[in-house]
Design a protein around this motif. Sequence first.
Motif, short mmCIF file in Angstrom:
data_model
loop_
_atom_site.label_atom_id
_atom_site.label_comp_id
_atom_site.label_asym_id
_atom_site.label_seq_id
_atom_site.Cartn_x
_atom_site.Cartn_y
_atom_site.Cartn_z
N PRO A 1 -9.00 14.87 -18.63
CA PRO A 1 -10.24 15.95 -20.07
C PRO A 1 -8.98 17.40 -20.33
N PRO A 2 -8.89 17.88 -20.94
CA PRO A 2 -7.70 18.62 -21.36
C PRO A 2 -8.63 20.14 -20.91
N GLY A 3 -7.27 21.29 -20.13
CA GLY A 3 -8.02 22.00 -19.09
C GLY A 3 -8.34 22.45 -18.18
N THR A 4 -8.20 20.91 -17.71
CA THR A 4 -8.44 20.75 -16.29
C THR A 4 -7.59 21.06 -15.23
N ASP A 5 -8.13 20.93 -14.53
CA ASP A 5 -6.85 21.39 -12.82
C ASP A 5 -6.35 19.70 -12.87
N ALA A 6 -5.17 19.49 -13.26
CA ALA A 6 -4.72 18.11 -13.24
C ALA A 6 -4.95 17.71 -11.92
N LEU A 7 -3.98 18.62 -11.54
CA LEU A 7 -3.37 18.17 -10.27
C LEU A 7 -4.80 17.72 -8.80
N LEU A 8 -5.60 18.81 -9.10
CA LEU A 8 -7.09 18.43 -8.09
C LEU A 8 -7.93 17.94 -8.80
N PHE A 9 -7.56 17.52 -10.37
CA PHE A 9 -8.75 16.41 -10.46
C PHE A 9 -8.05 15.45 -10.74
N ARG A 10 -7.16 14.84 -10.00
CA ARG A 10 -6.05 13.37 -9.23
C ARG A 10 -6.57 13.64 -7.59
N ALA A 11 -7.16 15.08 -7.21
CA ALA A 11 -6.59 14.92 -6.43
C ALA A 11 -8.18 14.23 -5.45
N ALA A 12 -8.87 14.93 -5.76
CA ALA A 12 -10.30 14.73 -5.86
C ALA A 12 -10.71 13.52 -5.38
N PRO A 13 -10.94 12.22 -6.16
CA PRO A 13 -11.33 10.90 -5.90
C PRO A 13 -10.21 10.26 -3.77
N LEU A 14 -9.53 10.46 -4.15
CA LEU A 14 -8.58 10.48 -2.56
C LEU A 14 -8.78 11.18 -1.68
#
Lengths: 334, 197, 391
Positions: A72-85
């Motif tokens: 979603p816009p406005g999110t911290d894209a890196l952390l957002f993707r890293a969290a599931p991993l």
Amino acid sequence: MSFLTLEPIRLLLYLVGVCAFVGANAAYLVLAERKGAGRIQRRPGPNEAGYAGLLQPVADGIKLLAKQIMVPPGTDALLFRAAPLMVMAPSLMCLAVIPFGANLVARDLNIGLLLVFSFGSINVMALMLGGWASRNKFAIISSARVVSQNVAYEIPMLLVVITMLMVTGTMNLNEIIHQQAGWFWNWNVFKVWVNPLMPVTFVIFFICMLAETNRAPFDMAEAESELVAGAFTEYGGMGFGVFFMAEYANIVVGCCLATILFLGGWQSPFGALSGVLGPLWFLLKMYALIFTVIWIRWTFPRTQFYSLLNLSWKILIPLSLFTLVLTGVMIKII
Amino acid sequence: MNPSLEQLTEQFTGLVGANGPAGTPIVAGLAEAGPGSATAATPVGAAVAAPAAATGALAPAAPPPLSPVQTVNHALKGYDFDATVAPDQVAAAAGILDASGFSLDTVTGVDWIAQDQMEVVYDYFHPTAPLRAVVRTRIPRANPELPTILHVFPGANWHERETHDFFGIRFLGHPNLKPFLLPEDADFHPLRKDYQP
Amino acid sequence: MIAQKDSISPGSSLRAGGPAGPEADQHCPNETFVLNLGPQHPAAHGVLRVLMTMDGEWIKRAEPVIGYIHRMHEKMGENRTWAKFLPNTSRIDYLSAMHYTHAFVGAVERAAKIEVPPRAEYIRVITSELNRISSHMVWWGALLLDLGGFTPILYAFDDREKILDLLEGLCGARLTYCYYRFGGLYNDVDDTFLNGTREFVQHMQPRLKMYRDLVTDNIILRKRLTAIGGISAELCRKYGATGPVIRGSGVAYDVRRAEPYSVYSRFEFKIPVYPESDSMARYLVRMDEMEQSLRIIGQALDQLPEGPVMGKVPRVLKLPPGDTCYAVEAARGRFMVRIVSDGKEVPYRVKLRTPSFSNLSLYEEASKGMILPDALAMMGSLDLVIPDIDR
């Protein structure tokens, strides 16, 4: 055979094995949970895909994989993707030191127990980051809950583990299992001559394990009737799928650990037949525990957040401290 | 605590006066309250005193004015007590019923377009006594304003907002008369009889 | 702890030492945020939206925003005949449709002075009480869902299914019944219904005991509901809350007793009252009410007289001018219909006073200072049906 004993080959095999084990468990535990819930609620559960619904996890997996991962816009894209991993990787690592049989262990480390708990603690950070990066109020509330809940339950859990360390004198998981050889009363949970409160210690460990894995009745993080889906609200597709699988992977790790520490791991209950049949005993005990976890989820309502914290700080921590001291005294006396 | 019908009748007769609001000029609103400013009000005494009987064009032929405060047979009407008060007396009437332990049932309006009036009806029930009271008042249609009873029964908040939504009746002193059940930008009042969708 | 109003940006730093509770207000007055719960939220029953001003997990102000399913039944009433408006009434609160049609039918009968045969009145009581049980079963399952217990709702719907089958056999509808008619009923009951209802009463009593043992006495449920969500009797009175809400505050107000309608005065039943005023009290009131409903059904079945089920009704129904009220005890509380007639075939005004509307209106005041899960549990204990609020 000599080829298989080469260290890199062995490691590779184990890596594949552990990944496959976690993947298959995560997928089929979802099915088992839905089937179990169905039995408890007097309905058949998923039974359309394949024989008795056995292909349901495959269908779910394909559906999740086919979906776009929305950031979603406005999110911290890196952390957002890293969290599931970050939530998935530690549970895979933990399984590297779990002995499924006398020789069936990827790395027979001397500090196996320590390793499991150090990696296990990363879980909470991943959930917190996932919620924080989501830029969603429900997710942030959920993150705050996850942190306070996991911090609160880490303490009694580790106190219990220290107790077990004092009893066994080793952090090597295989060693701990070897000590519980013989009939089932040699299992740590029944060793009341070492510490009369050993069964209580097991119950404390099990409750903490439920809370650490955010399972009902302690599923404050997800709490779908309050927080929509908690920290996972903004996740879709396989991002959500990985969180979901990690939840089950964590349950597997937790139940493995409970089996090893208290229920004799791959030891048979009768003193014999533990050699070749060892993995079977191990899985039997582990799945019995997992079934209990599922059973609890579909029977009890969710607890309140503050009574959850009260349970930890006012009951479990004093109790586990007491068993710790008692064990110390008993060891000194005996 | 439990009031009797006689007590209520006595108290309400004291409130509205012997002749009731029919004898006193209906004021156009609280903002310009007072007998001197009642010029906008039409002489509607008969209609006020017998609201139920006033039926459109038949109004002149209505039966003789009933007493503004009366007891009613519950089996026939569904309530025990019926009082017609002046618009600026609704809060006082609510106060009397509040002191007697009544609870607010609902607030609603009726658009009597033929008489160019709006009727506001306050329903009350009693939680412990088998009593139902109705307080009603009439306001001119052109300027439908009357004081709120929010400070007596906070539950009137939503009921008054709803009545404002549906009839455009302004409750003076109500803090929040924004559209409630209607869409946020609604500037129409659908239960008015002249409402054209 | 959490950044202000609408921007929770990951970039903003996590401040140390956030507010610990409502008492921390004065230190950081702007540390609140608005949580928009609904209109699509798994905890809100239907399209209810609550704007919650939160301080961490503490609610400073919870303002319900309603109207998302507003259908303007009252206007619909003004442009169709009395009989044609009847089906509308069962759509207001779809979970207790029998009570709602009962109120409207009763109001018209009262105004037109239509005599209803006694057999019809008894059957009305039986079906109304069946409907009350089915409505309470939905509430029970939904409340447990709110509390995170998934299993009870399936058991509740299992029992409810039996009631729906019975009522479906009577009037063809499973949810929005239009079984009552001015002057009586659509048709007479048959033996299938009577025997089925007897069987259901036999079946339900042990089930209620099982629910008490398995769910009501569960320690987690008790902790979630006891001493939480207090609504005093005075607050109920000021806001006009009725039904299980006021009975859970220690006031024995029940329309079936306060303004006896139909033939309720002929049956023995208790009004369950719990003075604790918390969510648990409202829970227990409803659980006890189901037992009392079973009692009423049993008595009505035993006393059921023979005779016609339809009275004499004029072909063209014109009501005398004037206003008439009729109140019933619906599953959620006092439902009142106020009809105003000007002597024509269509109503001049139909006012529907719905219980959920008043019960929800006190939510803002009652939920102040509560923690989010408790506030949602309290909302569940109010038993809201959103179409009933919005009409």
